[in-house]
Design an enzyme around this catalytic site. Structure first.
Site, short mmCIF file in Angstrom:
data_model
loop_
_atom_site.label_atom_id
_atom_site.label_comp_id
_atom_site.label_asym_id
_atom_site.label_seq_id
_atom_site.Cartn_x
_atom_site.Cartn_y
_atom_site.Cartn_z
N HIS A 60 -4.40 6.04 -1.57
CA HIS A 60 -5.00 6.01 -0.24
C HIS A 60 -3.98 6.31 0.86
O HIS A 60 -4.37 6.62 1.98
CB HIS A 60 -5.64 4.63 -0.01
CG HIS A 60 -7.03 4.69 0.55
ND1 HIS A 60 -7.84 5.81 0.52
CD2 HIS A 60 -7.78 3.73 1.17
CE1 HIS A 60 -9.00 5.54 1.09
NE2 HIS A 60 -8.99 4.30 1.50
N TYR A 68 0.81 -1.22 0.00
CA TYR A 68 0.00 0.00 0.00
C TYR A 68 0.85 1.28 0.00
O TYR A 68 0.30 2.38 -0.09
CB TYR A 68 -0.90 0.03 1.24
CG TYR A 68 -1.88 -1.11 1.33
CD1 TYR A 68 -2.95 -1.21 0.44
CD2 TYR A 68 -1.75 -2.08 2.31
CE1 TYR A 68 -3.86 -2.25 0.52
CE2 TYR A 68 -2.65 -3.14 2.40
CZ TYR A 68 -3.70 -3.21 1.50
OH TYR A 68 -4.59 -4.25 1.60
N ASN A 118 -13.76 6.33 4.21
CA ASN A 118 -13.97 5.44 5.35
C ASN A 118 -13.04 5.74 6.52
O ASN A 118 -13.43 5.59 7.68
CB ASN A 118 -13.80 3.98 4.92
CG ASN A 118 -14.92 3.52 4.01
OD1 ASN A 118 -16.01 4.06 4.03
ND2 ASN A 118 -14.64 2.50 3.20
N ASN A 128 -10.10 1.64 7.72
CA ASN A 128 -11.48 1.66 8.22
C ASN A 128 -11.59 1.72 9.73
O ASN A 128 -12.68 1.98 10.25
CB ASN A 128 -12.24 0.44 7.70
CG ASN A 128 -12.46 0.49 6.20
OD1 ASN A 128 -12.04 1.44 5.53
ND2 ASN A 128 -13.08 -0.54 5.66
N TYR A 182 -5.34 -0.23 9.83
CA TYR A 182 -5.96 -0.19 8.51
C TYR A 182 -7.00 0.93 8.50
O TYR A 182 -7.54 1.34 9.53
CB TYR A 182 -6.56 -1.53 8.07
CG TYR A 182 -5.50 -2.54 7.72
CD1 TYR A 182 -4.90 -2.54 6.45
CD2 TYR A 182 -5.06 -3.47 8.66
CE1 TYR A 182 -3.90 -3.44 6.14
CE2 TYR A 182 -4.06 -4.39 8.34
CZ TYR A 182 -3.48 -4.36 7.08
OH TYR A 182 -2.49 -5.24 6.76
#
Length: 200
Positions: free
Chosen positions: A19, A14, A113, A67, A65
């Site tokens: 993001h 990631y 989110n 969320n 993470y």
């Protein structure tokens, strides 16, 4: 005391995705202030307290993470007794073109989110956020694949300047009253380097 939170996801897969641009901006700030290695606590990577101007500042990358980012943020806020208005969330935004910045002192999560998790954990919409434009989702792409995708070559070339500009905006929020910082950051897309973050 103020807290800056860079949103992202842990893991090398990631690292350079849209993001994770909140993490990338925080990396710029951490490097400039020579904050060194983080402490692993509050469900995240944590630096501080550190004086920026006359303000004691904390810096956090949640490791929960995206969320569940609010879990880490709320732990720091509870421990240091930080009110939501003194928390800056730095995150990607598909509603803005690549390279644009927008500072808001309150509002909804706008479908993000990670920001939604922070707002929910703190129990208010009155949380400042620095929105980093990563561009709209192209036709034929879904949201998840877009924000978890990497930057194309022409954007990678512009990314250092974008991150530097965003890091300057973070310091401006840390050293100025929120409304003044918002008016300066939002008044033009390319804010000039300010004290402390000029290129050497």
């Amino acid at each position: 005391m103020r807290l800056v939170v860079g949103l992202g996801n842990p893991g090398p897969e990631y690292a350079w995705t849209r993001h994770n641009i909140g993490w990338l901006v925080l990396d710029q700030v951490i490097q400039h202030f020579s904050l060194g290695k983080p402490s692993l606590k509050y469900d995240g990577m944590f630096w501080g307290p550190r004086k920026v101007g006359v303000t004691d500042c904390l810096f956090l990358k949640p490791l929960t993470y995206m969320n569940l980012s609010g879990r880490a943020v709320s732990q720091v806020c509870r421990y240091y007794h930080i009110e939501p208005e003194f928390v800056l969330v730095v995150s990607d935004d598909v509603a803005l073109p690549f390279g644009r910045l927008r500072l808001r002192i309150k509002g909804s999560a706008g479908g993000h989110n990670g920001l939604a998790s922070v707002l929910g954990a703190l129990g208010t919409l009155d949380v400042p956020r620095l929105r980093l434009g990563v561009g709209a989702v192209p036709m034929g792409r879904d949201m998840v694949s877009w924000v978890l995708g990497t930057f194309p070559s022409h954007e990678r070339e512009q990314l250092p300047e974008f991150l530097h500009k965003a890091a300057n905006a973070v310091e401006l929020w840390l050293t100025e009253e929120s409304q003044l910082a918002m008016s300066q950051i939002n008044s033009r897309d390319n804010i000039n380097p300010i004290k402390g973050l000029e290129e050497k």
